[in-house]
Write an enzyme that holds these catalytic residues in place. Structure first.
Site, short mmCIF file in Angstrom:
data_model
loop_
_atom_site.label_atom_id
_atom_site.label_comp_id
_atom_site.label_asym_id
_atom_site.label_seq_id
_atom_site.Cartn_x
_atom_site.Cartn_y
_atom_site.Cartn_z
N LYS A 210 0.84 -1.20 0.00
CA LYS A 210 0.00 0.00 0.00
C LYS A 210 0.88 1.25 0.00
O LYS A 210 0.69 2.16 -0.79
CB LYS A 210 -0.92 -0.03 1.23
CG LYS A 210 -1.83 1.16 1.35
CD LYS A 210 -2.83 0.98 2.47
CE LYS A 210 -3.56 2.29 2.71
NZ LYS A 210 -4.56 2.20 3.77
N GLU A 216 10.44 -4.60 4.66
CA GLU A 216 10.55 -5.99 4.20
C GLU A 216 10.28 -6.08 2.70
O GLU A 216 11.02 -6.71 1.94
CB GLU A 216 9.55 -6.89 4.93
CG GLU A 216 9.81 -7.09 6.40
CD GLU A 216 9.14 -6.05 7.28
OE1 GLU A 216 8.85 -4.92 6.78
OE2 GLU A 216 8.90 -6.34 8.46
N GLY A 272 -4.85 -2.06 4.95
CA GLY A 272 -4.04 -3.19 4.49
C GLY A 272 -4.70 -4.54 4.75
O GLY A 272 -4.76 -5.41 3.87
N ARG A 273 -5.23 -4.72 5.95
CA ARG A 273 -5.81 -6.02 6.30
C ARG A 273 -7.21 -6.21 5.72
O ARG A 273 -7.84 -7.25 5.93
CB ARG A 273 -5.80 -6.19 7.83
CG ARG A 273 -6.46 -5.05 8.59
CD ARG A 273 -6.12 -5.11 10.07
NE ARG A 273 -6.62 -3.97 10.82
CZ ARG A 273 -5.97 -2.83 10.99
NH1 ARG A 273 -4.80 -2.64 10.43
NH2 ARG A 273 -6.50 -1.85 11.71
N GLU A 358 -4.85 -6.96 14.54
CA GLU A 358 -4.38 -5.61 14.20
C GLU A 358 -5.55 -4.63 14.29
O GLU A 358 -5.35 -3.45 14.57
CB GLU A 358 -3.75 -5.60 12.79
CG GLU A 358 -2.82 -4.43 12.56
CD GLU A 358 -1.93 -4.56 11.34
OE1 GLU A 358 -0.72 -4.84 11.48
OE2 GLU A 358 -2.44 -4.39 10.22
N HIS A 389 -5.21 -33.52 17.06
CA HIS A 389 -4.09 -34.32 17.55
C HIS A 389 -2.96 -33.44 18.05
O HIS A 389 -1.81 -33.89 18.15
CB HIS A 389 -3.61 -35.26 16.43
CG HIS A 389 -4.70 -36.19 16.01
ND1 HIS A 389 -4.93 -37.41 16.62
CD2 HIS A 389 -5.68 -36.04 15.08
CE1 HIS A 389 -5.98 -37.98 16.06
NE2 HIS A 389 -6.46 -37.18 15.12
N LYS A 509 9.24 -0.64 14.28
CA LYS A 509 9.79 -0.31 12.96
C LYS A 509 10.86 0.77 13.08
O LYS A 509 11.92 0.67 12.48
CB LYS A 509 8.68 0.25 12.04
CG LYS A 509 7.73 -0.76 11.46
CD LYS A 509 6.87 -0.05 10.40
CE LYS A 509 5.63 -0.84 10.04
NZ LYS A 509 4.70 -0.09 9.20
O1 F6P Z 1 2.05 -4.30 9.95
C1 F6P Z 1 1.77 -2.99 9.65
C2 F6P Z 1 1.25 -2.81 8.26
O2 F6P Z 1 1.09 -1.45 8.06
C3 F6P Z 1 -0.05 -3.56 7.97
O3 F6P Z 1 -1.16 -2.90 8.43
C4 F6P Z 1 0.02 -3.70 6.51
O4 F6P Z 1 -0.88 -4.64 6.02
C5 F6P Z 1 1.47 -4.08 6.32
O5 F6P Z 1 2.16 -3.31 7.29
C6 F6P Z 1 2.04 -3.88 4.96
O6 F6P Z 1 1.96 -2.55 4.54
P1 F6P Z 1 2.16 -2.14 3.04
O7 F6P Z 1 1.09 -2.77 2.22
O8 F6P Z 1 2.10 -0.64 3.02
O9 F6P Z 1 3.52 -2.64 2.59
#
Ligand code: F6P
Length: 544
Positions: A210, A216, A272-273, A358, A389, A509
């Site tokens: 987003k 990452e 995002g979620r 979240e 199990h 972060k």
């Molecule tokens: O974990 C924090 C967060 O902002 C989530 O809400 C989101 O889904 C994720 O990081 C990834 O964010 P982006 O889509 O901006 O890379």
């Protein structure tokens, strides 16, 4: 901006529920069923093809009445309407919350800042469909003219969990001559393993973020770019054929080197979620095709309409959300187990963890005060029967109360002898055993020696919901996801929290950014952490 609210504890339904809890908290499900022969049929609800049996909950008609009253007193109706109208109910980020617009049919109107957002949703959907058709048919060629055989989604959190879950859930409908992989972790192993047997000239990367700034994802995207270029002879022009972006941030996409013509857009009003049905679902569409993707959106929309219009007492997400509040706040339940008896839903619990935790892992209400009750429970689970199990022992005989959601289907997508009947027999058996247990008398009657009896007694009175649908289709998946999305919304409304921000992930972060520099510094860095963190950093630097 602050909002004036009646504190939860001062709402009359809450007070009534507190008194009611004192009266019924010891009541056994055995008794509730014995007293009402119709309970197993009465405490059920079916809407939009989803059947919910909530009879095995520690509730009475009075509980339901009071929970519904609580929803009303908490302003749930107004808040639902505000969400669907596009109001900025995510107050800490001053944003509308409009995942429902992602599945609004053409012609519906949802206005944000004076603009109808539905047409733009369909423009992007059409663009995704055209692209998906080209990749799926082989018309989209890689840099060397070969067709795309591998698609790798790079994203994390909402830009990964939804796509992975949906890919696994709908694998039955997927195009099997394309390999789909998902890279999320900044651990280089994730990327290395994803590409180790692939050729760059047949591999397409979807960079899903987003913000397009997530550490990452950008780290993985740069490694993917290096890997791709290395495999394609280093020609920068290759990027256009092997990378597309899914983002709200065109500036950062261009900076990365992806042509914004190859960008699929979404908007700041999609959390995002809550984004797996936006362009973030491009991998899903590539796998199952545009028609199936649209069927999934239709499933979401059917549940949205049910949530928006059904009276609370016969509203699936509202009931599910209220029951969670009941156990979390009155029975002190810490968790909810989600137990899909459908192998294709194996990532559903992991997906729900971000969606629920979240969203509702908050300790401050909309008016900035500390909450007076527990909020979001821990969601977890595994598909049945595997979980039986593993951890079910604790659910049956441990000391904690763990409400369970069982999810099953009348039909399987892979009929194989007696497998499906066996699978479903286990759903019904587990819910029955949890609710009714086995008394000492029953255990003794089986000839169990006295000393062993206490070990073999099942107290029962463990609550569960059973959710059933015909068979797992894209449409049904959409309905199930929307069911939980709106249950989360219902909970957040009762607790008066902002279910749509996520400030709690920020501090880690920021600290990580600082520490990266310290780990990579050529000279001994001056460390200003606590002694534990300082010591750990020194140790790592020495041994890495
Ligand atoms: O974990 C924090 C967060 O902002 C989530 O809400 C989101 O889904 C994720 O990081 C990834 O964010 P982006 O889509 O901006 O890379």
């Amino acid at each position: 901006m602050t909002t004036k609210l009646t504190p939860l504890g001062e709402r009359s339904a809450w007070k009534a529920l507190s008194a009611h809890y004192q009266e019924i908290h010891d009541t056994q499900l055995r008794k509730l069923f014995a007293d009402d022969p119709a309970r197993g049929e009465r405490f059920t609800l079916e809407a939009v093809g989803i059947f919910l049996d909530y009879s095995k909950n520690r509730i009475t008609d009075e509980t339901l009445k009071l929970l519904v009253q609580l929803a009303e007193e908490s302003g749930l109706r107004a808040r639902i309407d505000a969400m669907f109208r596009g109001e900025k109910i995510n107050i800490t980020e001053n944003r509308a919350v409009l995942h429902v617009a992602l599945r609004a049919p053409k012609g519906e109107k949802i206005i944000v800042d004076g603009e109808d957002v539905v047409p733009a949703v369909h423009v992007v959907l059409d663009k995704m469909a055209a692209f998906a058709e080209r990749v799926r048919s082989g018309a989209w060629k890689g840099h060397t003219g070969k067709r795309i055989k591998n698609v790798i989604n790079i994203g994390i959190g909402g830009s990964d969990l939804g796509p992975v879950m949906a890919y696994e859930a709908l694998k039955h409908y997927s195009q099997r001559d394309i390999t789909f992989r998902f890279v999320s972790n900044v651990d280089g192993t994730d990327f290395a393993e994803a590409v180790q047997d692939l050729n760059a000239d047949e591999t397409l990367f979807l960079v899903a973020s987003k913000t397009f700034t997530t550490l990452e994802t950008m780290t993985n995207a740069h490694s993917a770019r290096d890997w791709s270029l290395a495999g394609l002879g280093g020609d920068e022009k290759a990027v256009a054929k092997h990378f597309v972006a899914i983002s709200t941030n065109a500036k950062e996409v261009a900076k990365f080197g992806i042509d914004t013509a190859n960008m699929f857009e979404f908007w700041d009003w999609v959390g995002g979620r809550y984004s797996m049905d936006s362009a973030i679902g491009l991998s899903t569409m590539l796998a199952i095709g545009p028609d199936n993707f649209r069927a999934m959106l239709d499933g979401f929309h059917q549940m949205d309409e049910h949530f928006r219009t059904a009276p609370f007492a016969s509203n699936l997400p509202v009931l599910l959300g209220l029951l969670t509040v009941w156990y979390t706040d009155f029975f002190d339940a810490q968790t909810v187990a989600v137990l899909p008896y459908e192998q294709y839903l194996k990532r559903f619990p992991a997906y729900l963890q971000q969606l629920t935790m979240e969203s509702n892992g908050k300790h401050v209400t909309l008016d900035g005060t500390h909450v007076a009750t527990e909020t979001g429970p821990i969601y977890w689970g595994e598909p049945g029967t595997n979980g039986q199990h593993s951890f079910y022992q604790l659910i049956h005989q441990g000391t904690r109360l763990i409400p369970c959601d069982f999810i099953g289907f009348y039909k399987t997508l892979n009929p194989l002898g007696q497998h499906h009947d066996m699978l479903m027999a286990n759903v019904f058996a587990q819910a029955e055993a949890l609710a009714f247990g086995k008394t000492a008398e029953q255990v003794k009657a089986e000839g169990t020696p006295d000393w062993l009896v206490p070990h073999r007694v099942f107290e029962g009175n463990r609550p569960s919901n059973t959710i059933l649908a015909d068979h797992l289709t894209p449409e049904v998946l959409g309905k199930l996801i929307a069911l939980y999305e709106h249950a989360v919304f219902t909970q957040g409304t009762i607790w008066s929290i902002d279910s749509f921000d996520q400030w709690g992930v920020e501090l880690g972060k920021v600290l990580a950014q600082k520490i990266i520099g310290e780990l990579e510094s050529k000279t001994e860095p001056e460390l200003s952490h606590d002694t534990s963190t300082t010591n750990l950093i020194r140790r790592y630097r020495k041994n890495k």
